[in-house]
Design a protein around this motif. Structure first.
Motif, PDB file in Angstrom:
ATOM      1  N   VAL A 187      -6.382  39.110 -17.574  1.00  0.00           N
ATOM      2  CA  VAL A 187      -6.511  37.710 -17.215  1.00  0.00           C
ATOM      3  C   VAL A 187      -5.571  37.422 -16.048  1.00  0.00           C
ATOM      4  O   VAL A 187      -4.370  37.653 -16.140  1.00  0.00           O
ATOM      5  CB  VAL A 187      -6.169  36.795 -18.404  1.00  0.00           C
ATOM      6  CG1 VAL A 187      -6.223  35.336 -17.977  1.00  0.00           C
ATOM      7  CG2 VAL A 187      -7.116  37.064 -19.562  1.00  0.00           C
ATOM      8  N   MET A 188      -6.144  36.911 -14.924  1.00  0.00           N
ATOM      9  CA  MET A 188      -5.359  36.620 -13.738  1.00  0.00           C
ATOM     10  C   MET A 188      -5.154  35.112 -13.630  1.00  0.00           C
ATOM     11  O   MET A 188      -5.871  34.320 -14.224  1.00  0.00           O
ATOM     12  CB  MET A 188      -6.086  37.147 -12.501  1.00  0.00           C
ATOM     13  CG  MET A 188      -6.333  38.652 -12.538  1.00  0.00           C
ATOM     14  SD  MET A 188      -7.238  39.224 -11.077  1.00  0.00           S
ATOM     15  CE  MET A 188      -6.041  38.844  -9.796  1.00  0.00           C
ATOM     16  N   GLU A 189      -4.150  34.717 -12.853  1.00  0.00           N
ATOM     17  CA  GLU A 189      -3.901  33.301 -12.643  1.00  0.00           C
ATOM     18  C   GLU A 189      -5.070  32.682 -11.881  1.00  0.00           C
ATOM     19  O   GLU A 189      -5.668  33.302 -10.996  1.00  0.00           O
ATOM     20  CB  GLU A 189      -2.616  33.109 -11.845  1.00  0.00           C
ATOM     21  CG  GLU A 189      -1.356  33.496 -12.609  1.00  0.00           C
ATOM     22  CD  GLU A 189      -0.106  33.227 -11.788  1.00  0.00           C
ATOM     23  OE1 GLU A 189      -0.177  33.374 -10.549  1.00  0.00           O
ATOM     24  OE2 GLU A 189       0.922  32.868 -12.373  1.00  0.00           O
ATOM     25  N   LEU A 190      -5.382  31.425 -12.216  1.00  0.00           N
ATOM     26  CA  LEU A 190      -6.447  30.726 -11.503  1.00  0.00           C
ATOM     27  C   LEU A 190      -6.093  30.575 -10.028  1.00  0.00           C
ATOM     28  O   LEU A 190      -6.869  30.934  -9.143  1.00  0.00           O
ATOM     29  CB  LEU A 190      -6.686  29.351 -12.141  1.00  0.00           C
ATOM     30  CG  LEU A 190      -7.398  29.345 -13.496  1.00  0.00           C
ATOM     31  CD1 LEU A 190      -7.409  27.933 -14.070  1.00  0.00           C
ATOM     32  CD2 LEU A 190      -8.815  29.873 -13.354  1.00  0.00           C
ATOM     33  N   ILE A 191      -4.934  30.006  -9.762  1.00  0.00           N
ATOM     34  CA  ILE A 191      -4.437  29.886  -8.388  1.00  0.00           C
ATOM     35  C   ILE A 191      -2.989  30.392  -8.401  1.00  0.00           C
ATOM     36  O   ILE A 191      -2.106  29.723  -8.960  1.00  0.00           O
ATOM     37  CB  ILE A 191      -4.489  28.435  -7.889  1.00  0.00           C
ATOM     38  CG1 ILE A 191      -5.935  27.899  -7.938  1.00  0.00           C
ATOM     39  CG2 ILE A 191      -3.935  28.330  -6.466  1.00  0.00           C
ATOM     40  CD1 ILE A 191      -6.068  26.458  -7.507  1.00  0.00           C
ATOM     41  N   PRO A 192      -2.748  31.568  -7.863  1.00  0.00           N
ATOM     42  CA  PRO A 192      -1.404  32.150  -7.928  1.00  0.00           C
ATOM     43  C   PRO A 192      -0.334  31.194  -7.434  1.00  0.00           C
ATOM     44  O   PRO A 192      -0.474  30.555  -6.380  1.00  0.00           O
ATOM     45  CB  PRO A 192      -1.517  33.382  -7.013  1.00  0.00           C
ATOM     46  CG  PRO A 192      -2.969  33.748  -7.072  1.00  0.00           C
ATOM     47  CD  PRO A 192      -3.699  32.440  -7.158  1.00  0.00           C
ATOM     48  N   GLY A 193       0.729  31.078  -8.230  1.00  0.00           N
ATOM     49  CA  GLY A 193       1.865  30.258  -7.844  1.00  0.00           C
ATOM     50  C   GLY A 193       1.829  28.836  -8.350  1.00  0.00           C
ATOM     51  O   GLY A 193       2.830  28.122  -8.249  1.00  0.00           O
ATOM     52  N   LEU A 194       0.660  28.384  -8.896  1.00  0.00           N
ATOM     53  CA  LEU A 194       0.553  27.024  -9.408  1.00  0.00           C
ATOM     54  C   LEU A 194       0.564  27.033 -10.928  1.00  0.00           C
ATOM     55  O   LEU A 194      -0.026  27.921 -11.545  1.00  0.00           O
ATOM     56  CB  LEU A 194      -0.739  26.353  -8.935  1.00  0.00           C
ATOM     57  CG  LEU A 194      -0.805  25.863  -7.486  1.00  0.00           C
ATOM     58  CD1 LEU A 194      -2.142  25.192  -7.231  1.00  0.00           C
ATOM     59  CD2 LEU A 194       0.327  24.895  -7.178  1.00  0.00           C
ATOM     60  N   PRO A 195       1.193  26.042 -11.549  1.00  0.00           N
ATOM     61  CA  PRO A 195       1.089  25.925 -13.009  1.00  0.00           C
ATOM     62  C   PRO A 195      -0.375  25.799 -13.411  1.00  0.00           C
ATOM     63  O   PRO A 195      -1.191  25.239 -12.668  1.00  0.00           O
ATOM     64  CB  PRO A 195       1.871  24.636 -13.314  1.00  0.00           C
ATOM     65  CG  PRO A 195       2.781  24.456 -12.149  1.00  0.00           C
ATOM     66  CD  PRO A 195       2.047  25.001 -10.966  1.00  0.00           C
TER      67      PRO A 195
END
Length: 382
Positions: free
Chosen positions: A25-33
């Motif tokens: 599972v990867m972040e939806l938008i890297p760097g954003l909560p």
């Protein structure tokens, strides 16, 4: 599709049938909560979801999760509040004699042409159109074949998430010129012969409903509110008798006669906005009236009538949710897809009570829509 009360892993598990277990599972938008990223993606224009789903597998899964699949009612309700209300207008093209569907973007006020409606050759006004705003779906039901008198049982469903149409389960009985509406998340269809049936979108099948007894009610207008479907034949010239009306209660699966004040004062097209029933009167200045159930009467809403630049034929629709501060929003779509947007706000009552005022603004349709004649309008949250 608000996931503020759910973790990213829970969101992906909702769509878990579409992916294999163990996938990272990867972040939806890297760097954003996650909460911020989710709200950013929720406001992507639905018409471009297919393009955005190609960005990553994580975006694809997020954008394909339907509010109807949420594990809690609170999450589904938040989905509506964070989505945008798009106005979908169905109209006939006089050149091709085909049914078209356009969507009005609430931000840009631009019209978006949607894929052709399957089986769009039914006679104008013979089919029913029902929107399920919280699911982002519109159903085109039955109708009479163009140039003939054969009723059909086919049902087509449009999904805003996919921006496409597909065939749904057909009705048990072919129907044309019927009344229909959403009652408790299900579709209720009532024919002029008194027979009725209900469609459950979760189960994907139709089931018989209680039959309406007594004299036939020729459909003039219909509206669904408060777990009930209201069907009225309205006033017709010459005024030889008072109009008839019937009410279907989904909870008890039963029909009753419409209250006298409601049926006698129902003199226009009805829109349900924020849980309240309004009609745009067919006569005079097209003034707006609201139904007061305790008094069994239609009360005039302060403010002017529908702006005169919006011409007949017209159809009406309303947003299912309030738009803040107790306000409600109603759309009147006229010839050429000119749209009058009415915002109904609380107004101090002269003699006490719950009075309201409507203010209108007009969105002109493009020049190429000049010949289009609207036949239905629905508001979806997409």
């Amino acid at each position: 599709m608000s996931f503020s009360s759910m973790s990213k892993q829970q969101v992906l598990e909702v769509a878990g049938d579409e992916v294999g277990g163990g996938e990272e599972v990867m972040e939806l938008i890297p760097g954003l909560p996650e909460e911020v990223a989710e709200k950013c993606l929720l406001h992507l224009p639905f018409l471009y979801h297919r393009l955005f789903r190609t960005v990553s597998s994580t975006w694809n899964r997020f954008l394909t999760v339907s509010p109807a699949k949420f594990p809690s009612a609170a999450a589904a309700a938040a989905a509506v509040s964070l989505s945008l209300p798009f106005l979908f207008a169905f109209a006939f093209d006089p050149a091709s004699r085909r049914l078209q569907c356009q969507a009005l973007d609430p931000f840009s006020r631009r019209w978006l042409l949607l894929p052709p409606v399957p089986g769009g050759a039914a006679a104008a006004g013979s089919f029913a159109v029902v929107g399920l705003p919280r699911r982002g779906e519109i159903y085109v039901i039955g109708g009479v074949e163009e140039g003939g008198d054969k009723a059909v049982r086919s049902v087509a469903v449009y999904s805003a998430a996919r921006n496409g149409w597909e065939e749904a389960a057909g009705m048990g009985t072919p129907r044309g010129y019927m009344a229909a509406g959403e009652v408790g998340g299900r579709l209720v269809v009532a024919g002029e012969d008194g027979e009725a049936e209900v469609f459950d979108p979760e189960e994907g099948r139709w089931a018989p409903a209680a039959a309406r007894r007594g004299a036939a009610v020729a459909r003039y207008d219909a509206a669904a509110a408060g777990g009930k479907l209201y069907v009225t034949e309205g006033w017709a010239w010459p005024f030889e008798r008072a109009p008839r009306g019937a009410v279907y209660d989904a909870a008890s699966d039963s029909w009753s006669e419409m209250a006298r004040g409601m049926r006698e004062g129902w003199t226009g097209s009805c829109a349900v906005a924020g849980g309240r029933m309004y009609i745009v009167a067919e006569y005079g200045e097209w003034r707006l009236k609201r139904y007061d159930e305790p008094r069994d009467e239609w009360r005039m809403v302060a403010g002017s009538g529908v702006p005169p630049e919006v011409r007949r034929p017209h159809v009406v629709s309303g947003e299912v949710e309030e738009v803040g501060g107790g306000r409600r929003r109603i759309y009147v779509v006229g010839a050429g897809l000119d749209v009058a947007i009415g915002t109904v706000s609380p107004s101090p009552a002269i003699h006490g009570g719950d009075d309201e005022r409507v203010d209108w603004e007009v969105v002109k349709g493009p020049a190429e829509f000049a010949g289009l004649a609207p036949c239905n309008a629905q508001v979806l949250y997409a």
